[in-house]
Design an enzyme around this catalytic site. Structure first.
Site, PDB file in Angstrom:
ATOM      1  CD  GLN A  21      -2.936  -1.096   2.314  1.00 10.13           C
ATOM      2  OE1 GLN A  21      -2.621  -1.713   3.326  1.00 10.13           O
ATOM      3  NE2 GLN A  21      -4.076  -0.431   2.233  1.00 10.13           N
ATOM      4  CG  ASN A 170      -3.526  -7.568   7.814  1.00 12.24           C
ATOM      5  OD1 ASN A 170      -3.691  -7.025   8.895  1.00 12.24           O
ATOM      6  ND2 ASN A 170      -4.277  -7.291   6.763  1.00 12.24           N
ATOM      7  CE1 TYR A 315      -9.737   0.394   9.516  1.00 21.24           C
ATOM      8  CE2 TYR A 315      -9.633  -2.000   9.496  1.00 21.24           C
ATOM      9  CZ  TYR A 315      -9.017  -0.773   9.363  1.00 21.24           C
ATOM     10  OH  TYR A 315      -7.676  -0.705   9.079  1.00 21.24           O
ATOM     11  CD  GLU A 383      -5.143  -3.077   9.497  1.00 21.03           C
ATOM     12  OE1 GLU A 383      -6.244  -2.835   8.969  1.00 21.03           O
ATOM     13  OE2 GLU A 383      -4.264  -3.776   8.966  1.00 21.03           O
TER      14      GLU A 383
HETATM   15  C1  PNW Z   1      -7.960  -3.830   6.243  1.00 21.59           C
HETATM   16  N1  PNW Z   1     -14.251  -4.780   4.873  1.00 21.59           N
HETATM   17  O1  PNW Z   1      -8.740  -4.380   5.236  1.00 21.59           O
HETATM   18  C2  PNW Z   1      -6.520  -4.024   5.800  1.00 21.59           C
HETATM   19  O2  PNW Z   1      -5.743  -4.740   6.715  1.00 21.59           O
HETATM   20  C3  PNW Z   1      -5.848  -2.755   5.376  1.00 21.59           C
HETATM   21  O3  PNW Z   1      -4.774  -3.070   4.536  1.00 21.59           O
HETATM   22  C4  PNW Z   1      -6.847  -1.817   4.753  1.00 21.59           C
HETATM   23  O4  PNW Z   1      -6.275  -0.712   4.143  1.00 21.59           O
HETATM   24  C5  PNW Z   1      -7.780  -1.413   5.873  1.00 21.59           C
HETATM   25  O5  PNW Z   1      -8.368  -2.537   6.499  1.00 21.59           O
HETATM   26  C6  PNW Z   1      -8.900  -0.464   5.451  1.00 21.59           C
HETATM   27  O6  PNW Z   1      -9.795  -1.095   4.586  1.00 21.59           O
HETATM   28  C7  PNW Z   1     -10.112  -4.433   5.221  1.00 21.59           C
HETATM   29  O7  PNW Z   1     -14.771  -4.642   3.749  1.00 21.59           O
HETATM   30  C8  PNW Z   1     -10.739  -4.315   3.989  1.00 21.59           C
HETATM   31  O8  PNW Z   1     -14.945  -5.036   5.892  1.00 21.59           O
HETATM   32  C9  PNW Z   1     -12.100  -4.424   3.893  1.00 21.59           C
HETATM   33  C10 PNW Z   1     -12.861  -4.665   5.016  1.00 21.59           C
HETATM   34  C11 PNW Z   1     -12.235  -4.792   6.256  1.00 21.59           C
HETATM   35  C12 PNW Z   1     -10.867  -4.669   6.356  1.00 21.59           C
END
Ligand code: PNW
Length: 484
Positions: A21, A170, A315, A383
């Site tokens: 990234q 990861n 998230y 994260e």
């Molecule tokens: C993570 N979803 O990915 C990754 O570890 C990172 O590299 C990425 O940039 C970050 O979260 C933000 O997206 C995800 O769709 C990608 O739920 C998609 C999802 C969750 C995590």
């Protein structure tokens, strides 16, 4: 200050990134291709025309980026190593690229010189293309785990004198499901995605899941057997997974749906890795023999792989509603509907700059407490972060003013405090995603998760307000006086 206090003085915190990234320099100093190089250059594009050829050019600008870490007051920094920089073809008998080793030595030393603790992810989705070509990559459970173990050993041998915090993989869930079921991520295999010519979404993600579980286990077992005594580090894995509540709190079937959804997200990996038992019963029941079994030999490896911590990538949260009738053979969520509002129409949280991400700090607290209780290991949030609403359309001067992100961090740190102080969970650290705006995989350079604004024309970096506030947010909660 006392109102917020709750985190210990040695609470670890900093920022996180991943190699593909941010690094760029994909063809420099002997790096081999990964499945993401291939995926980003497919035609028609599956990544909104974006690729990681240059990205943030961190490969050449890491000193400047680490000066930002110093300025932000970070104690720690999580980054990933590009496997194909170290072993261009990836395999256990393939040559090691000393220039790749030298790059990560410079990186690690540049952090230590600034007093910043390195946290290293061995695998953040960038499988060497050579292994995909040679035997199908993660589809070959036996070969891939042997090659991953050798790569992990190489990292411990060369970097383990200075690196004491390791994360094997990861988000194996995203690698398995997005890579081999929906086909939205590299290598893009799918039988449900019309852009994909190859794949079988009913079987491949479950095979890949087993390959990743066994690869984690072999890498940890190797550390425990041959490196732990001398290097005295710790090793874990970063798992993603949302928290789910029932869509209809009155309906027992929705309670079961929410729990089942979390088992399909997290239990899939956490049961074998942390509990050293088979996949969750609800997965076995729905997927039957499509879920590959663990042999007695596999369990021997799993038991030798005592893992020190649970890395949590978190998230957002959702509501789960049960579905009637038989599950589809391509279902991977446990036969539920996932919704952003409940039966009464109450939204799960405030909208961010991405459709799948709403801010749900109350459910984050429940998630932290649940994961700690179920798997019994210290948790590091590896994260957490968000793009602000409308941020992808903003100019630099607009984007650096990011009150939505500040509030997101503040409320999510409160959730960590409550989970620690009121629920008794052992949460030991927190990494904000991400240090810089960077390549958001198949979404390209649109969504901006950084605390630093990246101008993709000039690659100039500009701190956003949130970047400079995290230090005091932590100090407040740790009962530390901040001067200035
Ligand atoms: C993570 N979803 O990915 C990754 O570890 C990172 O590299 C990425 O940039 C970050 O979260 C933000 O997206 C995800 O769709 C990608 O739920 C998609 C999802 C969750 C995590």
């Amino acid at each position: 200050m006392a109102a917020k206090a709750g985190l210990p003085a040695d609470f670890e915190w900093g920022f996180a990134t991943a190699a593909y990234q941010i690094e760029g320099a994909v063809a420099e100093d002997g790096r081999g291709k990964s499945i993401w190089d291939t995926f980003c250059h497919l035609e028609p594009t599956r990544t909104k025309g974006a690729d990681g050829d240059v990205a943030c050019n961190h490969y050449h600008r890491f000193e400047e980026d680490f000066d930002l870490l110093t300025r932000y007051g970070a104690k720690a920094y999580r980054f990933s190593i590009s496997w194909s920089r170290l072993i261009p073809l990836g395999g256990r008998d393939d040559p090691v690229n000393e220039a790749g080793i030298a790059f990560y030595n410079r990186l690690i030393d540049a952090l230590l010189k600034r007093g910043i603790t390195p946290w290293v992810t061995l695998y953040h989705w960038d499988l060497p293309q050579g292994l995909h070509d040679r035997y199908g990559g993660w589809l070959d459970v036996e070969e891939s785990q042997k090659d991953f173990e050798r790569y992990a050993r190489l990292c411990y041998e060369r970097f383990g004198d200075r690196v004491k915090n390791w994360i094997t993989l990861n988000e194996p869930w995203i690698q398995s499901i997005f890579g081999y079921s929906t086909g939205g991520n590299a290598p893009g295999r799918s039988s449900t995605n019309e852009q994909s010519a190859e794949g079988d979404s009913t079987t491949e993600p479950w095979i890949v899941g087993k390959a990743l579980i066994m690869s984690h286990a072999r890498a940890v077992a190797a550390y425990n057997q041959d490196f732990r005594d001398t290097q005295q580090g710790q090793i874990g894995i970063s798992l993603n997974g949302d928290f789910y509540e029932p869509w209809d709190p009155e309906d027992e079937r929705d309670h079961a749906a929410a729990e089942r959804r979390m088992q399909f997200h997290i239990g899939w990996f956490a049961n074998p890795i942390f509990l050293k038992e088979d996949y969750p019963a609800c997965m076995r029941e729905q997927l039957g023999a499509r879920l590959p079994a663990f042999t007695a030999d596999d369990f021997t490896v799993l038991r030798a792989a005592e893992t020190d911590f649970y890395g949590m990538n978190y998230y957002t949260s959702q509501f789960a509603r049960h579905r009637d009738g038989p599950p589809s053979p391509t279902d991977y969520v446990g036969h539920v509907d996932e919704l952003q509002q409940d039966k009464a129409g109450t939204p799960v949280g405030e909208e961010s700059g991405l459709h799948w991400l709403r801010s749900c700090p109350g459910m984050f607290r429940k998630h932290l407490t649940r994961v700690h209780a179920l798997y019994g290991k210290p948790v590091y949030v590896t994260e957490n972060g968000c793009p602000c609403p409308g941020e992808d359309e903003m100019t630099r001067d607009e984007a650096v003013d990011d009150p939505f992100r500040i509030r997101y961090f503040d409320t999510h740190l409160d959730a960590v405090c409550k989970s620690v102080k009121e629920d008794g969970a052992d949460i030991k650290g927190y990494f904000a995603w991400s240090l810089l705006d960077n390549l958001e995989w198949s979404d390209g350079y649109g969504p901006r998760f950084g605390v630093t604004f990246t101008d993709y024309d000039t690659l100039e970096r500009t701190p956003k307000k949130s970047a400079l506030l995290l230090k005091s947010m932590f100090a407040q909660r740790q009962g530390i006086e901040v001067v200035g």
